[in-house]
Design a protein around this motif. Structure first.
Motif, PDB file in Angstrom:
ATOM      1  N   CYS A  65       0.517  -1.063  -0.077  1.00  0.00           N
ATOM      2  CA  CYS A  65       0.237   0.127   0.002  1.00  0.00           C
ATOM      3  C   CYS A  65       0.687   1.505   0.061  1.00  0.00           C
ATOM      4  O   CYS A  65       2.010   1.246   0.598  1.00  0.00           O
ATOM      5  CB  CYS A  65      -1.158   0.247   0.921  1.00  0.00           C
ATOM      6  N   LEU A  66       0.365   2.030  -0.967  1.00  0.00           N
ATOM      7  CA  LEU A  66       0.414   3.683  -1.170  1.00  0.00           C
ATOM      8  C   LEU A  66       1.470   4.118   0.145  1.00  0.00           C
ATOM      9  O   LEU A  66       2.502   5.497   1.230  1.00  0.00           O
ATOM     10  CB  LEU A  66       0.741   4.416  -1.492  1.00  0.00           C
ATOM     11  N   TRP A  74       6.516  -5.873   5.834  1.00  0.00           N
ATOM     12  CA  TRP A  74       6.162  -6.454   4.609  1.00  0.00           C
ATOM     13  C   TRP A  74       6.515  -7.493   4.233  1.00  0.00           C
ATOM     14  O   TRP A  74       6.153  -8.912   3.804  1.00  0.00           O
ATOM     15  CB  TRP A  74       6.736  -5.754   3.707  1.00  0.00           C
ATOM     16  N   ARG A  75       7.928  -8.063   5.013  1.00  0.00           N
ATOM     17  CA  ARG A  75       8.929  -9.650   4.838  1.00  0.00           C
ATOM     18  C   ARG A  75       8.601  -9.973   6.098  1.00  0.00           C
ATOM     19  O   ARG A  75       9.184  -9.629   7.433  1.00  0.00           O
ATOM     20  CB  ARG A  75      10.133  -9.273   4.011  1.00  0.00           C
ATOM     21  N   MET A  76       8.130 -11.550   5.969  1.00  0.00           N
ATOM     22  CA  MET A  76       7.490 -12.204   6.945  1.00  0.00           C
ATOM     23  C   MET A  76       8.934 -13.220   7.553  1.00  0.00           C
ATOM     24  O   MET A  76       9.717 -13.150   8.540  1.00  0.00           O
ATOM     25  CB  MET A  76       7.245 -13.080   5.974  1.00  0.00           C
ATOM     26  N   LYS A 162     -10.193  -0.934   0.703  1.00  0.00           N
ATOM     27  CA  LYS A 162      -9.329   0.257   0.077  1.00  0.00           C
ATOM     28  C   LYS A 162      -9.239   1.318  -0.799  1.00  0.00           C
ATOM     29  O   LYS A 162      -9.328   2.822  -0.964  1.00  0.00           O
ATOM     30  CB  LYS A 162      -7.770  -0.151  -0.088  1.00  0.00           C
ATOM     31  N   SER A 163     -10.515   1.226  -1.473  1.00  0.00           N
ATOM     32  CA  SER A 163     -11.238   1.792  -2.658  1.00  0.00           C
ATOM     33  C   SER A 163     -12.075   1.167  -3.526  1.00  0.00           C
ATOM     34  O   SER A 163     -12.133  -0.445  -3.031  1.00  0.00           O
ATOM     35  CB  SER A 163     -10.224   2.141  -4.214  1.00  0.00           C
ATOM     36  N   ARG A 171      -3.517   0.477  -7.916  1.00  0.00           N
ATOM     37  CA  ARG A 171      -2.840   1.164  -7.792  1.00  0.00           C
ATOM     38  C   ARG A 171      -2.423   1.670  -6.404  1.00  0.00           C
ATOM     39  O   ARG A 171      -0.926   1.674  -6.369  1.00  0.00           O
ATOM     40  CB  ARG A 171      -2.955   3.069  -8.494  1.00  0.00           C
ATOM     41  N   VAL A 172      -2.904   1.552  -4.870  1.00  0.00           N
ATOM     42  CA  VAL A 172      -2.859   2.204  -4.655  1.00  0.00           C
ATOM     43  C   VAL A 172      -2.171   1.198  -2.994  1.00  0.00           C
ATOM     44  O   VAL A 172      -1.397   0.995  -2.869  1.00  0.00           O
ATOM     45  CB  VAL A 172      -4.292   2.197  -3.664  1.00  0.00           C
ATOM     46  N   THR A 173      -2.502  -0.416  -4.151  1.00  0.00           N
ATOM     47  CA  THR A 173      -2.110  -1.663  -2.947  1.00  0.00           C
ATOM     48  C   THR A 173      -1.187  -2.328  -3.488  1.00  0.00           C
ATOM     49  O   THR A 173      -0.402  -3.541  -3.237  1.00  0.00           O
ATOM     50  CB  THR A 173      -3.656  -2.378  -2.443  1.00  0.00           C
TER      51      THR A 173
END
Length: 275
Positions: A65-66, A74-76, A162-163, A171-173
């Motif tokens: 997400c932006l 983000w990374r496990m 989110k939209s 675009r956002v995700t």
């Protein structure tokens, strides 16, 4: 947030030896203590479900997400390998305080459904071992990984929509919207209580028709008891910089109080409670 640093205990919180937790679904299936990748834990009020809550933030997320304020989740592989015993024992320290405050326990992220076995184990034990109200905070993108057993142990789902505009959502995700909508419909069929979360970003998600699309969909489900309109902020920008990532929304302002009020009013015109 409080980052988990201590080593796991040698015996689980419930006592009785290394496999005392095996009565829970995940441990019984694996025949070993359930382990996940955890970013941190915290106590929060008002933003992760009702009341004061113990929140476990898991590592790993398939979305980018932006406006993400925790890109470090983000990374496990960047999380700490942690047993469910350790998390439940930590939550248990605050059980009486949380219960008195009308709260519970929330599994958040990152995206908790990236680790469905670990998430299911935590929810089961928060609910049945500690007697706490449970919440799952999810984007819904990995909703197919949520088993019926996991959802039975979830009292409330905090679902990010989110939209409504598919192009804006991608675009956002970086991902498609439809899996989130599929999970929303499944939760409605199950009669599971849902709080919808919508982040208001000027120039991106704030078009009235976009908000109205989310509102009409949420109202059609019949199980959405609340909508959180969350004003975009840049509090996580320093984390992007620390990770060497460009923050695409650097020049985007936070919405004005009037813009937030308008968004809430659109949800309210569809019969939804918006805060």
């Amino acid at each position: 947030m409080t980052t988990l640093l201590p080593s796991p205990p040698t015996t689980p919180a419930t006592g009785g030896g290394a496999f005392a937790a095996a009565a829970t679904p995940a441990a019984a299936a694996t025949r070993r203590p359930v382990v996940g990748s955890v970013h941190s834990w915290d106590l929060s009020t008002g933003v992760d479900g009702p009341g004061t809550r113990f929140v476990a933030f898991l590592s790993g997320c398939p979305l980018t997400c932006l406006y993400c304020h925790n890109p470090d989740t983000w990374r496990m592989r960047d999380g700490k390998r942690t047993t469910a015993d350790e998390i439940v024992a930590e939550a248990g320290k605050y059980r009486r305080f949380i219960a008195a405050a009308g709260g519970g326990a929330t599994v958040s992220g990152g995206e908790p459904l990236l680790q469905p076995v670990f998430t299911g184990e935590l929810l089961h034990r928060f609910k049945h071992e500690l007697g706490l109200h449970t919440a799952l905070d999810t984007s819904g993108f990995l909703g197919v990984r949520a088993t019926d057993a996991l959802l039975r142990d979830t009292d409330l789902v905090l679902l990010d929509i989110k939209s409504w505009d598919r192009a804006i959502y991608r675009r956002v995700t970086g991902r498609p919207l439809d899996p989130t909508l599929d999970l929303a419909r499944r939760l409605a069929d199950l009669g599971k209580e849902v709080h919808v979360r919508f982040v208001l970003v000027p120039g991106l998600t704030d078009a009235p028709e976009n908000i109205a699309g989310v509102a009409a969909f949420a109202a059609s489900l019949g199980n959405v008891s609340r909508v959180d309109v969350l004003p975009f902020h840049k509090l996580g920008e320093a984390k992007w910089q620390a990770l060497g990532r460009p923050f695409a929304l650097h020049d985007t302002p936070s919405p004005t109080p009037e813009q937030v009020s308008l968004a809430r009013s659109i949800f309210e015109t569809h019969g939804l409670r918006a805060v």
